[in-house]
Design a protein around this motif. Structure first.
Motif, PDB file in Angstrom:
ATOM      1  N   GLU A  72      77.387  38.398  26.361  1.00  0.00           N
ATOM      2  CA  GLU A  72      76.310  38.183  27.319  1.00  0.00           C
ATOM      3  C   GLU A  72      76.228  39.471  28.129  1.00  0.00           C
ATOM      4  N   ILE A  73      75.045  40.075  28.227  1.00  0.00           N
ATOM      5  CA  ILE A  73      74.898  41.361  28.906  1.00  0.00           C
ATOM      6  C   ILE A  73      73.875  41.217  30.028  1.00  0.00           C
ATOM      7  N   VAL A  74      74.302  41.580  31.244  1.00  0.00           N
ATOM      8  CA  VAL A  74      73.475  41.426  32.433  1.00  0.00           C
ATOM      9  C   VAL A  74      73.288  42.794  33.094  1.00  0.00           C
ATOM     10  N   PRO A  75      72.043  43.295  33.181  1.00  0.00           N
ATOM     11  CA  PRO A  75      71.808  44.547  33.921  1.00  0.00           C
ATOM     12  C   PRO A  75      72.156  44.338  35.391  1.00  0.00           C
ATOM     13  N   LEU A  76      72.736  45.360  36.016  1.00  0.00           N
ATOM     14  CA  LEU A  76      73.182  45.253  37.408  1.00  0.00           C
ATOM     15  C   LEU A  76      72.476  46.258  38.304  1.00  0.00           C
ATOM     16  N   ALA A  77      72.303  45.860  39.556  1.00  0.00           N
ATOM     17  CA  ALA A  77      71.871  46.767  40.620  1.00  0.00           C
ATOM     18  C   ALA A  77      72.867  46.588  41.756  1.00  0.00           C
ATOM     19  N   SER A  78      73.189  47.660  42.433  1.00  0.00           N
ATOM     20  CA  SER A  78      74.134  47.540  43.545  1.00  0.00           C
ATOM     21  C   SER A  78      73.511  46.729  44.674  1.00  0.00           C
ATOM     22  N   SER A  79      74.357  46.142  45.492  1.00  0.00           N
ATOM     23  CA  SER A  79      73.876  45.384  46.644  1.00  0.00           C
ATOM     24  C   SER A  79      73.070  46.286  47.579  1.00  0.00           C
TER      25      SER A  79
END
Length: 90
Positions: A72-79
């Protein structure tokens, strides 16, 4: 870009996953960078942060492991980046 990669392990194949890793390493293509990882206490999942600019590198990497692991691959953005985007200060 950062991605949270959640590897789901079949309980009967966990030792196979670690044996392959010991033998061949991560098998990540050039341009896909490992950041860090954590393993669930019950050995059912591994949570990895990976970084790349080309999503096809993730796809190549997944294919090297898809016989042992479900991904399962989830793109991330910093808080911080998310807060800035929400406040209109990007």
């Amino acid at each position: 870009m950062l991605f949270m990669v959640i590897e789901h392990f079949d309980q009967g194949r966990v030792k196979d996953v670690y044996a392959r890793f010991a033998e061949r390493g991560r098998m990540a293509p050039d341009g896909l960078r490992y950041v860090d990882s954590w393993v669930a206490a019950d050995l059912s999942r591994c949570f990895q942060v990976m970084e790349c600019d080309d999503v096809t590198l993730l796809q190549q990497w997944v294919l090297a492991w898809d016989d042992l692991v479900r991904f399962e691959i989830v793109p991330l953005a910093s808080s911080k980046a998310t807060a800035a985007a929400l406040s209109g200060k990007t």
